[in-house]
Enzyme design. Sequence first.
Site, PDB file in Angstrom:
ATOM      1  N   HIS A  55       0.856  -1.121  -0.222  1.00  0.00           N
ATOM      2  CA  HIS A  55       0.051  -0.015   0.060  1.00  0.00           C
ATOM      3  C   HIS A  55       0.978   1.310  -0.021  1.00  0.00           C
ATOM      4  O   HIS A  55       0.098   2.241  -0.069  1.00  0.00           O
ATOM      5  CB  HIS A  55      -0.962   0.074   1.361  1.00  0.00           C
ATOM      6  CG  HIS A  55      -1.511  -1.262   1.599  1.00  0.00           C
ATOM      7  ND1 HIS A  55      -1.043  -2.119   2.617  1.00  0.00           N
ATOM      8  CD2 HIS A  55      -2.596  -1.976   0.999  1.00  0.00           C
ATOM      9  CE1 HIS A  55      -1.826  -3.277   2.460  1.00  0.00           C
ATOM     10  NE2 HIS A  55      -2.780  -3.042   1.471  1.00  0.00           N
ATOM     11  N   GLY A  60      -7.545  12.271   6.913  1.00  0.00           N
ATOM     12  CA  GLY A  60      -8.234  11.266   6.388  1.00  0.00           C
ATOM     13  C   GLY A  60      -8.285  11.306   4.633  1.00  0.00           C
ATOM     14  O   GLY A  60      -7.611  10.293   3.924  1.00  0.00           O
ATOM     15  N   ARG A  65      -6.211  16.407   0.880  1.00  0.00           N
ATOM     16  CA  ARG A  65      -5.900  17.104   2.148  1.00  0.00           C
ATOM     17  C   ARG A  65      -4.470  17.198   2.653  1.00  0.00           C
ATOM     18  O   ARG A  65      -3.690  18.069   2.845  1.00  0.00           O
ATOM     19  CB  ARG A  65      -6.658  16.828   3.160  1.00  0.00           C
ATOM     20  CG  ARG A  65      -7.465  17.975   4.261  1.00  0.00           C
ATOM     21  CD  ARG A  65      -7.091  19.153   4.175  1.00  0.00           C
ATOM     22  NE  ARG A  65      -8.033  20.106   3.789  1.00  0.00           N
ATOM     23  CZ  ARG A  65      -9.106  20.507   4.575  1.00  0.00           C
ATOM     24  NH1 ARG A  65      -9.588  19.871   5.683  1.00  0.00           N
ATOM     25  NH2 ARG A  65     -10.038  21.135   3.878  1.00  0.00           N
ATOM     26  N   VAL A  95      -5.201  14.504  11.855  1.00  0.00           N
ATOM     27  CA  VAL A  95      -5.977  15.669  11.949  1.00  0.00           C
ATOM     28  C   VAL A  95      -7.167  15.671  10.986  1.00  0.00           C
ATOM     29  O   VAL A  95      -6.998  15.087  10.020  1.00  0.00           O
ATOM     30  CB  VAL A  95      -5.075  16.789  11.218  1.00  0.00           C
ATOM     31  CG1 VAL A  95      -3.999  17.267  12.218  1.00  0.00           C
ATOM     32  CG2 VAL A  95      -4.265  16.298  10.005  1.00  0.00           C
ATOM     33  N   SER A 113     -11.870  16.221  10.881  1.00  0.00           N
ATOM     34  CA  SER A 113     -12.954  16.876  11.413  1.00  0.00           C
ATOM     35  C   SER A 113     -13.942  15.882  12.036  1.00  0.00           C
ATOM     36  O   SER A 113     -13.772  14.700  11.911  1.00  0.00           O
ATOM     37  CB  SER A 113     -13.688  17.403  10.123  1.00  0.00           C
ATOM     38  OG  SER A 113     -14.372  16.204   9.394  1.00  0.00           O
ATOM     39  N   GLU A 117     -16.110  10.492  14.887  1.00  0.00           N
ATOM     40  CA  GLU A 117     -15.283  10.099  13.480  1.00  0.00           C
ATOM     41  C   GLU A 117     -15.248   8.779  13.116  1.00  0.00           C
ATOM     42  O   GLU A 117     -16.121   8.030  13.947  1.00  0.00           O
ATOM     43  CB  GLU A 117     -14.149  11.153  13.760  1.00  0.00           C
ATOM     44  CG  GLU A 117     -13.241  10.795  15.033  1.00  0.00           C
ATOM     45  CD  GLU A 117     -12.087   9.531  14.719  1.00  0.00           C
ATOM     46  OE1 GLU A 117     -12.709   8.508  15.588  1.00  0.00           O
ATOM     47  OE2 GLU A 117     -11.008   9.698  14.055  1.00  0.00           O
ATOM     48  N   MET A 118     -14.371   8.250  12.757  1.00  0.00           N
ATOM     49  CA  MET A 118     -14.173   7.028  12.087  1.00  0.00           C
ATOM     50  C   MET A 118     -12.954   6.300  12.202  1.00  0.00           C
ATOM     51  O   MET A 118     -12.802   5.113  11.667  1.00  0.00           O
ATOM     52  CB  MET A 118     -15.010   6.822  10.744  1.00  0.00           C
ATOM     53  CG  MET A 118     -16.344   7.476  10.644  1.00  0.00           C
ATOM     54  SD  MET A 118     -16.870   7.299   9.131  1.00  0.00           S
ATOM     55  CE  MET A 118     -17.767   5.560   9.274  1.00  0.00           C
ATOM     56  N   GLU A 119     -11.901   6.743  12.884  1.00  0.00           N
ATOM     57  CA  GLU A 119     -10.633   6.291  12.528  1.00  0.00           C
ATOM     58  C   GLU A 119      -9.405   6.270  13.876  1.00  0.00           C
ATOM     59  O   GLU A 119      -8.738   5.103  14.085  1.00  0.00           O
ATOM     60  CB  GLU A 119      -9.854   7.195  11.709  1.00  0.00           C
ATOM     61  CG  GLU A 119     -10.151   7.192  10.114  1.00  0.00           C
ATOM     62  CD  GLU A 119     -11.294   8.276   9.896  1.00  0.00           C
ATOM     63  OE1 GLU A 119     -11.769   9.078  10.759  1.00  0.00           O
ATOM     64  OE2 GLU A 119     -12.163   7.628   8.880  1.00  0.00           O
ATOM     65  N   SER A 165     -16.766  19.956  12.602  1.00  0.00           N
ATOM     66  CA  SER A 165     -17.440  20.454  11.450  1.00  0.00           C
ATOM     67  C   SER A 165     -18.986  20.387  11.407  1.00  0.00           C
ATOM     68  O   SER A 165     -19.553  21.459  10.792  1.00  0.00           O
ATOM     69  CB  SER A 165     -17.078  19.465  10.296  1.00  0.00           C
ATOM     70  OG  SER A 165     -17.465  18.153  10.576  1.00  0.00           O
TER      71      SER A 165
HETATM   72  N1  HPA Z   1     -19.858  10.782  11.724  1.00  0.00           N
HETATM   73  C1  HPA Z   1     -18.781  10.308  11.469  1.00  0.00           C
HETATM   74  N2  HPA Z   1     -17.612  10.861  11.086  1.00  0.00           N
HETATM   75  C2  HPA Z   1     -17.857  12.104  11.001  1.00  0.00           C
HETATM   76  C3  HPA Z   1     -19.042  12.986  11.236  1.00  0.00           C
HETATM   77  C4  HPA Z   1     -20.052  12.138  11.521  1.00  0.00           C
HETATM   78  O1  HPA Z   1     -21.296  12.646  11.732  1.00  0.00           O
HETATM   79  N3  HPA Z   1     -18.757  14.162  11.075  1.00  0.00           N
HETATM   80  C5  HPA Z   1     -17.357  14.190  10.592  1.00  0.00           C
HETATM   81  N4  HPA Z   1     -16.702  13.194  10.556  1.00  0.00           N
END
Ligand code: HPA
Length: 254
Positions: free
Chosen positions: A5, A21, A25, A89, A91, A179-181, A222
């Site tokens: 990767h 992410g 960016r 870094v 949102s 967030e997701m990470e 955000s």
């Molecule tokens: N959910 C998941 N990840 C995010 C969100 C959200 O609402 N806003 C910014 N990243």
Amino acid sequence: MSTPHNAANPGDIAKTILLPGDPLRAKVIAETYLSDPVQFNAVRNMFGYTGTYKGKPVSVMGTGMGIPSIGLYSYELIHFYGVKNLIRVGSCGSINRKAKIGDIIMAQGACTNSNYASQYGLDGTFSAISSFDLLRKAVLVAEEHGYPYIVGNILSSDTFYTEKPVWKDWAKMGCLGVEMESFALYCNAVRAACAAEGADDASQAVDNSFEDVKALGIFTVSDSLVTGEETTAEERQNNFTNMMEVALEVAAQL
Ligand code: HPA
């Protein structure tokens, strides 16, 4: 040596890396903030660059979205490229009234609804936490600049679109944002940093070379899942600039 990767060769990546992410960016960050950036990766368009900030080598690379994506990229950065300081870094969405749009959330800990930590075979619930050193440095920079910030727990969610508003349950447990990470990033860093711990047998070969691996996630708020508010493009840019300043000033101290 590259990985499936990442096309970088050992030595191409600095010991401190900023991890947005979005790979585009990463490109903007490299071009805006780093001196003499050199691109080290474009596999799957997951752009990565190394340059300098205030004389210190600093890298920046996209991670993609979600725990599996940041999980594999950060694992490779730590284990195959010797990266020591990983600063995400990004949102996040606020799920707590105290975390206002425009604030910087510093994720002291990350909770998750993902199964990522099951690989460690723990008989319980693991608390994924950031590096206290990086967190303390980030707080001091934000204070010096007067940037509004809040420190606490976040949710690293496996789902963006959900059948039910799952964030409400996490909000009741004090999570500030979603967030997701970060959960996977924190797991990978601490697992590497503790490679030498818990050996059953003193004679068992242990590896101390990862002891100083550290991770931190910092975020601009955000949007708010509580109020439904969203940021304007201009606000997003200003907030992003504050967060980047914090991340870079931390990087300059490492
Ligand atoms: N959910 C998941 N990840 C995010 C969100 C959200 O609402 N806003 C910014 N990243």
